[in-house]
Design a protein around this motif. Structure first.
Motif, short mmCIF file in Angstrom:
data_model
loop_
_atom_site.label_atom_id
_atom_site.label_comp_id
_atom_site.label_asym_id
_atom_site.label_seq_id
_atom_site.Cartn_x
_atom_site.Cartn_y
_atom_site.Cartn_z
N ASP A 9 0.84 -1.20 0.00
CA ASP A 9 0.00 0.00 0.00
C ASP A 9 0.87 1.25 0.00
O ASP A 9 2.00 1.25 0.51
N GLU A 10 0.33 2.33 -0.58
CA GLU A 10 0.98 3.64 -0.63
C GLU A 10 2.29 3.60 -1.42
O GLU A 10 3.16 4.45 -1.25
N SER A 11 2.41 2.63 -2.31
CA SER A 11 3.56 2.53 -3.20
C SER A 11 3.13 2.94 -4.60
O SER A 11 1.98 2.72 -5.00
N PRO A 12 4.03 3.54 -5.40
CA PRO A 12 3.67 3.91 -6.78
C PRO A 12 3.46 2.70 -7.69
O PRO A 12 3.09 2.86 -8.85
N THR A 13 3.68 1.50 -7.16
CA THR A 13 3.39 0.30 -7.94
C THR A 13 2.09 -0.38 -7.49
O THR A 13 1.75 -1.45 -7.99
N LYS A 14 1.36 0.22 -6.57
CA LYS A 14 0.12 -0.39 -6.06
C LYS A 14 -1.04 -0.19 -7.02
O LYS A 14 -1.76 -1.13 -7.35
N ASP A 15 -1.24 1.05 -7.44
CA ASP A 15 -2.33 1.38 -8.36
C ASP A 15 -1.81 1.28 -9.79
O ASP A 15 -0.75 1.80 -10.11
N ALA A 16 -2.58 0.60 -10.66
CA ALA A 16 -2.12 0.38 -12.04
C ALA A 16 -1.86 1.69 -12.78
O ALA A 16 -0.97 1.76 -13.63
N LYS A 17 -2.63 2.74 -12.46
CA LYS A 17 -2.40 4.04 -13.12
C LYS A 17 -1.04 4.60 -12.74
O LYS A 17 -0.30 5.10 -13.58
N GLU A 18 -0.72 4.54 -11.44
CA GLU A 18 0.57 5.05 -11.00
C GLU A 18 1.71 4.16 -11.49
O GLU A 18 2.80 4.65 -11.82
N PHE A 19 1.47 2.86 -11.54
CA PHE A 19 2.46 1.92 -12.07
C PHE A 19 2.79 2.29 -13.51
O PHE A 19 3.96 2.32 -13.91
N SER A 20 1.75 2.61 -14.29
CA SER A 20 1.97 2.95 -15.70
C SER A 20 2.79 4.24 -15.83
O SER A 20 3.65 4.34 -16.72
N THR A 21 2.56 5.20 -14.96
CA THR A 21 3.34 6.44 -14.98
C THR A 21 4.79 6.18 -14.60
O THR A 21 5.72 6.77 -15.17
N LEU A 22 4.99 5.29 -13.64
CA LEU A 22 6.35 4.90 -13.24
C LEU A 22 7.11 4.34 -14.43
O LEU A 22 8.27 4.70 -14.68
N LEU A 23 6.44 3.47 -15.19
CA LEU A 23 7.09 2.88 -16.37
C LEU A 23 7.34 3.93 -17.45
O LEU A 23 8.40 3.94 -18.08
N ASN A 24 6.37 4.82 -17.66
CA ASN A 24 6.55 5.89 -18.64
C ASN A 24 7.75 6.76 -18.28
O ASN A 24 8.52 7.16 -19.15
N SER A 25 7.92 7.04 -16.99
CA SER A 25 9.03 7.89 -16.57
C SER A 25 10.36 7.21 -16.89
O SER A 25 11.31 7.87 -17.33
N CYS A 26 10.43 5.90 -16.70
CA CYS A 26 11.66 5.16 -17.02
C CYS A 26 11.96 5.24 -18.52
O CYS A 26 13.09 5.51 -18.93
N GLY A 27 10.93 4.99 -19.33
CA GLY A 27 11.12 5.01 -20.78
C GLY A 27 11.47 6.39 -21.30
O GLY A 27 12.38 6.55 -22.12
N ARG A 28 10.76 7.40 -20.82
CA ARG A 28 10.96 8.77 -21.32
C ARG A 28 12.31 9.34 -20.94
O ARG A 28 12.84 10.22 -21.63
N LEU A 29 12.88 8.88 -19.81
CA LEU A 29 14.16 9.42 -19.37
C LEU A 29 15.33 8.48 -19.72
O LEU A 29 16.42 8.58 -19.16
N GLY A 30 15.08 7.55 -20.67
CA GLY A 30 16.15 6.71 -21.17
C GLY A 30 16.60 5.61 -20.23
O GLY A 30 17.73 5.13 -20.32
N LYS A 31 15.71 5.19 -19.31
CA LYS A 31 16.04 4.13 -18.34
C LYS A 31 15.10 2.94 -18.52
O LYS A 31 14.54 2.41 -17.57
N SER A 32 14.95 2.52 -19.76
CA SER A 32 13.99 1.46 -20.07
C SER A 32 14.31 0.15 -19.36
O SER A 32 13.40 -0.58 -18.96
N SER A 33 15.59 -0.16 -19.19
CA SER A 33 15.96 -1.41 -18.53
C SER A 33 15.45 -1.45 -17.10
O SER A 33 15.08 -2.52 -16.58
N VAL A 34 15.40 -0.29 -16.45
CA VAL A 34 14.86 -0.22 -15.09
C VAL A 34 13.37 -0.53 -15.12
O VAL A 34 12.84 -1.27 -14.27
N GLY A 35 12.67 0.02 -16.11
CA GLY A 35 11.23 -0.25 -16.25
C GLY A 35 10.95 -1.73 -16.47
O GLY A 35 10.01 -2.28 -15.89
N ILE A 36 11.78 -2.38 -17.28
CA ILE A 36 11.63 -3.83 -17.50
C ILE A 36 11.84 -4.57 -16.17
O ILE A 36 11.09 -5.49 -15.83
N GLY A 37 12.84 -4.13 -15.41
CA GLY A 37 13.10 -4.75 -14.11
C GLY A 37 11.92 -4.61 -13.16
O GLY A 37 11.59 -5.54 -12.42
N VAL A 38 11.28 -3.44 -13.18
CA VAL A 38 10.10 -3.22 -12.34
C VAL A 38 9.00 -4.21 -12.71
O VAL A 38 8.38 -4.84 -11.85
#
Length: 460
Positions: A275-304
């Motif tokens: 709870d209260e993690s950015p990976t709890k809600d699917a909307k926030e999870f999707s933003t977390l992944l977008n941030s990784c991709g947009r800032l050139g850290k796609s491998s981190v997003g895959i790891g998540v």
């Protein structure tokens, strides 16, 4: 839908006949990263050797680079449908699989091409992650455990606001059945798990709350009248506090263009996440992944996506950087509305960010502006940003969701005059054009969208 699923099963059958390492190329946004994660996990389970690249756009230059590699089998995820001819030309006699939901290029092809548009479905009904999930599930039924990634990918592509399509509901049913996702109905607001109410309401653009969104003093006053602490998180409110808040927001939205009760909807929570993690809600999870991709850290997003703990910690740090980058981009936009960078006309706006906004951020910036109530419904936003390769990344969005305007077709009608194809779908489209075509493109947009016939057909 049956024909679509049959085509997926046929593609899997063809893939099973092959026995060679695989080259995967996927897009950098949430849908692309979840697609890549699903296929990577599925291939690992099958002991299929593969190499993965995440890219911002598929270009002829990239295809030329791929043609120099020795792979016999290629998968294109969340891209490729708009470049069928170019792919066949660059990679002849290769085994090509395209799992994409963008409007396809009008071309006869022998490529294993799975796209909803080919089966009388719409690209907004299922994302690439959903298509990839069905492929993975047919490959091995144990991959049902990856179903939650199909839902996160769909949400990252702006699906599910008013419930999912019939075909995505099949994925959701799988995710619920294996205990990956739980569905809760309530306030449909981004940041319920992580943001205090003060920030949640202050930055709420979808839904937009008249008199509250963007006005910090009014947010304090609003919550004070409800006797609710601004430091509390939405997920921690009591049942009585939640009812009071919902009623008050609905009253604030009375008389607005949208249904006041649109603030209520389904929230999709990841059961395995804290709870209260950015990976709890699917909307926030999707933003977390977008941030990784947009800032050139796609491998981190895959790891998540693959549940790597260290990647999750890194992603939270990247998300903080992403928010700073986004605020910087928004500040640039608002401070330049009266400059030559931004052309505001009846029915459309051209935002020429040049080098002031990252090309990987320009689509996100345009999406936020389209949901901000700054411009009238049906206003078309066309944004541009320079790339390091001396091209221009173009992103288009529409304020509100007009059923009369297909942005992919619209943008394509303009870029075709430059000899360039555009990609995307009804509500979001993009292209890449040479830097020297910048002013010619702007003049073509003004000429086409400024016509009397276009403005009459698409009143704002």
């Amino acid at each position: 839908m049956k024909d679509f699923l049959d085509a997926v099963n046929l593609a899997v059958s063809k893939f099973k006949e092959l026995n060679s390492p695989v080259r995967i190329i996927s897009h950098l946004d949430c849908d692309g990263l979840t697609s890549a994660s699903i296929l990577s996990a599925a291939f690992q389970k099958q002991d299929v050797k593969f190499s993965l690249s995440i890219i911002p756009n598929l270009t002829e230059t990239i295809l030329k680079q791929l043609s120099l590699e020795s792979y016999k089998t290629y998968f294109f995820l969340d891209l490729g449908s708009g470049m069928l001819k170019e792919i066949e030309k660059a990679l002849p006699e290769k085994n090509i699989f395209i799992l994409d939901h963008h409007q396809p290029q009008d071309s006869l092809t022998n490529i294993n091409h799975i796209n909803p548009h080919l089966f009388s479905l719409d690209g907004s009904e299922i994302s690439a992650a959903g298509i990839t999930y069905f492929f993975a599930k047919e490959l091995n039924q144990e991959n049902i455990k990856l179903s939650h990634l199909g839902i996160i990918g769909a949400i990252g592509d702006m699906q599910g606001k008013n419930g999912f399509s019939e075909i995505v509901n099949l994925i959701l049913d799988d995710a619920v059945k294996v205990g990956k996702i739980e569905i809760k109905k309530g306030l449909r607001m981004f940041g319920a798990q992580t943001k205090p109410l003060l920030k949640l309401l202050l930055y709420s653009t979808d839904p937009y709350i008249p008199g509250i969104t963007g006005n910090e003093s009014e947010v304090h006053k609003f919550l004070n009248e409800l006797a609710i602490s601004p430091d509390k998180k939405l997920t921690n409110l009591t049942e009585e506090e939640t009812k009071k808040l919902v009623t008050a927001i609905i009253l604030k939205r009375l008389g607005s263009e949208e249904n006041p009760e649109d603030i209520l909807g389904f929230n999709y929570l990841l059961k395995d996440e804290p709870d209260e993690s950015p990976t709890k809600d699917a909307k926030e999870f999707s933003t977390l992944l977008n941030s990784c991709g947009r800032l050139g850290k796609s491998s981190v997003g895959i790891g998540v996506c693959l549940n790597d703990k260290s990647s999750k910690q890194k992603a939270i740090e990247i998300l903080a950087q992403f928010r700073i980058e986004l605020i910087t981009s928004l500040n640039w936009f608002y401070s330049n509305r009266n400059s030559s960078f931004i052309i505001e006309k009846p029915g459309f706006v051209i935002i020429n960010a040049e080098n002031n906004v990252r090309p990987s951020m320009i689509g996100t910036l345009t999406s936020i502006i389209s949901n901000s109530n700054l411009y009238s419904t049906n206003t078309i936003l066309i944004s541009m940003a320079h790339t390091p390769e001396e091209d221009i990344k173009i992103s288009t969005r529409i304020c509100g969701r007009s059923k009369n305007i297909n942005l992919k077709q619209l943008l394509n009608s303009i870029t075709n005059l430059l000899g360039i194809e555009s990609g995307g779908h009804n509500y979001a489209a993009g292209s890449v054009i040479p830097l020297e075509k910048e002013q010619e493109f702007i003049q073509l947009v003004i000429k086409q969208l400024g016509t009397e016939s276009f403005l009459k057909a698409n009143p704002t």
